[in-house]
Motif scaffolding. Structure first.
Motif, mmCIF file in Angstrom:
data_model
loop_
_atom_site.group_PDB
_atom_site.id
_atom_site.type_symbol
_atom_site.label_atom_id
_atom_site.label_comp_id
_atom_site.label_asym_id
_atom_site.label_seq_id
_atom_site.Cartn_x
_atom_site.Cartn_y
_atom_site.Cartn_z
ATOM 1 N N ASN A 1 0.837 -1.213 0.000
ATOM 2 C CA ASN A 1 0.000 0.000 0.000
ATOM 3 C C ASN A 1 0.867 1.255 0.000
ATOM 4 N N PHE A 2 1.900 1.280 0.834
ATOM 5 C CA PHE A 2 2.792 2.439 0.896
ATOM 6 C C PHE A 2 3.455 2.687 -0.462
ATOM 7 N N LEU A 3 3.979 1.626 -1.072
ATOM 8 C CA LEU A 3 4.663 1.780 -2.355
ATOM 9 C C LEU A 3 3.697 2.220 -3.451
ATOM 10 N N LYS A 4 2.473 1.681 -3.458
ATOM 11 C CA LYS A 4 1.474 2.112 -4.446
ATOM 12 C C LYS A 4 1.114 3.584 -4.265
ATOM 13 N N GLU A 5 0.930 4.004 -3.008
ATOM 14 C CA GLU A 5 0.569 5.393 -2.724
ATOM 15 C C GLU A 5 1.676 6.358 -3.141
ATOM 16 N N ASN A 6 2.925 5.908 -3.116
ATOM 17 C CA ASN A 6 4.057 6.787 -3.406
ATOM 18 C C ASN A 6 4.710 6.511 -4.757
ATOM 19 N N LEU A 7 4.082 5.697 -5.564
ATOM 20 C CA LEU A 7 4.642 5.315 -6.854
ATOM 21 C C LEU A 7 4.896 6.530 -7.748
ATOM 22 N N GLU A 8 3.910 7.404 -7.897
ATOM 23 C CA GLU A 8 4.050 8.587 -8.751
ATOM 24 C C GLU A 8 5.092 9.567 -8.209
ATOM 25 N N THR A 9 5.226 9.635 -6.899
ATOM 26 C CA THR A 9 6.171 10.570 -6.289
ATOM 27 C C THR A 9 7.617 10.163 -6.552
ATOM 28 N N TYR A 10 7.919 8.902 -6.335
ATOM 29 C CA TYR A 10 9.307 8.459 -6.426
ATOM 30 C C TYR A 10 9.645 7.748 -7.735
ATOM 31 N N TRP A 11 8.635 7.187 -8.412
ATOM 32 C CA TRP A 11 8.877 6.472 -9.671
ATOM 33 C C TRP A 11 7.852 6.876 -10.722
ATOM 34 N N PRO A 12 7.891 8.154 -11.127
ATOM 35 C CA PRO A 12 6.913 8.591 -12.126
ATOM 36 C C PRO A 12 7.194 7.907 -13.476
ATOM 37 N N PRO A 13 6.154 7.773 -14.322
ATOM 38 C CA PRO A 13 6.367 7.163 -15.633
ATOM 39 C C PRO A 13 7.370 7.993 -16.447
ATOM 40 N N ARG A 14 8.202 7.299 -17.219
ATOM 41 C CA ARG A 14 9.210 7.986 -18.044
ATOM 42 C C ARG A 14 9.022 7.595 -19.496
ATOM 43 N N ASP A 15 9.220 8.563 -20.346
ATOM 44 C CA ASP A 15 9.191 8.296 -21.780
ATOM 45 C C ASP A 15 10.641 8.256 -22.244
ATOM 46 N N ILE A 16 11.147 7.067 -22.447
ATOM 47 C CA ILE A 16 12.560 6.904 -22.814
ATOM 48 C C ILE A 16 12.868 7.575 -24.138
#
Length: 156
Positions: free
Chosen positions: A43-58
């Motif tokens: 739950n913690f990782l899902k809640e903070n996914l966008e904060t620390y691992w936002p989607p990237r367009d390579i």
């Protein structure tokens, strides 16, 4: 013990790649999560996914660069010992249970007495030890330095 997500956020704020570092056993920090805590961690990782691992367009951003700390040579950022740290031998004896922390503090205080910067001068004749009614040489309740040294020798 419950996880301290406040501390986890501090670590992630410093460098999110620290979660990927492996210890001497080849385990990452997340490998040490207790199974009964998996749910709250997910739950913690899902809640903070966008904060620390936002989607990237390579295609527009390119490959992610290596973490800055991985580019530094080993041992290039030593952490200095605290000013009032115990000597390594004494700290090891406390860690191994061969000495109580109180004994270690006594030893440390006793050794720092040698570099005392106080204004007391032992050659000063104006000090009268007879006036010191709280102090008694025959008080067996205090451990003297020789006795403490002997305890340390026996402790190993």
């Amino acid at each position: 013990a419950d996880p301290s997500f406040e501390c986890v956020k501090m670590i992630l704020d410093a460098d999110k790649h620290l979660l990927s570092l492996m210890d001497c056993r080849g385990s990452t920090p997340l490998s040490y999560i207790k199974k009964e805590n998996y749910g709250i961690w997910i739950n913690f990782l899902k809640e903070n996914l966008e904060t620390y691992w936002p989607p990237r367009d390579i295609s527009t951003e390119g490959e992610e660069r290596p973490p800055p700390l991985t580019m530094r040579p080993p041992h290039s950022l030593p952490v200095p010992d605290p000013g009032h740290a115990l000597p390594l031998e004494v700290a090891a004896m406390v860690a191994n249970g061969r000495m109580q922390p109180e004994e270690a503090v006594f030893l440390d205080d006793d050794s720092s007495d040698d570099d005392d910067d106080s204004s007391y001068d032992s050659d000063d004749d104006s000090y009268d030890s007879e006036d010191d009614s709280d102090y008694s040489d025959d008080d067996d309740s205090d451990v003297d330095a020789e006795e403490m040294a002997e305890i340390c020798l026996r402790a190993g």
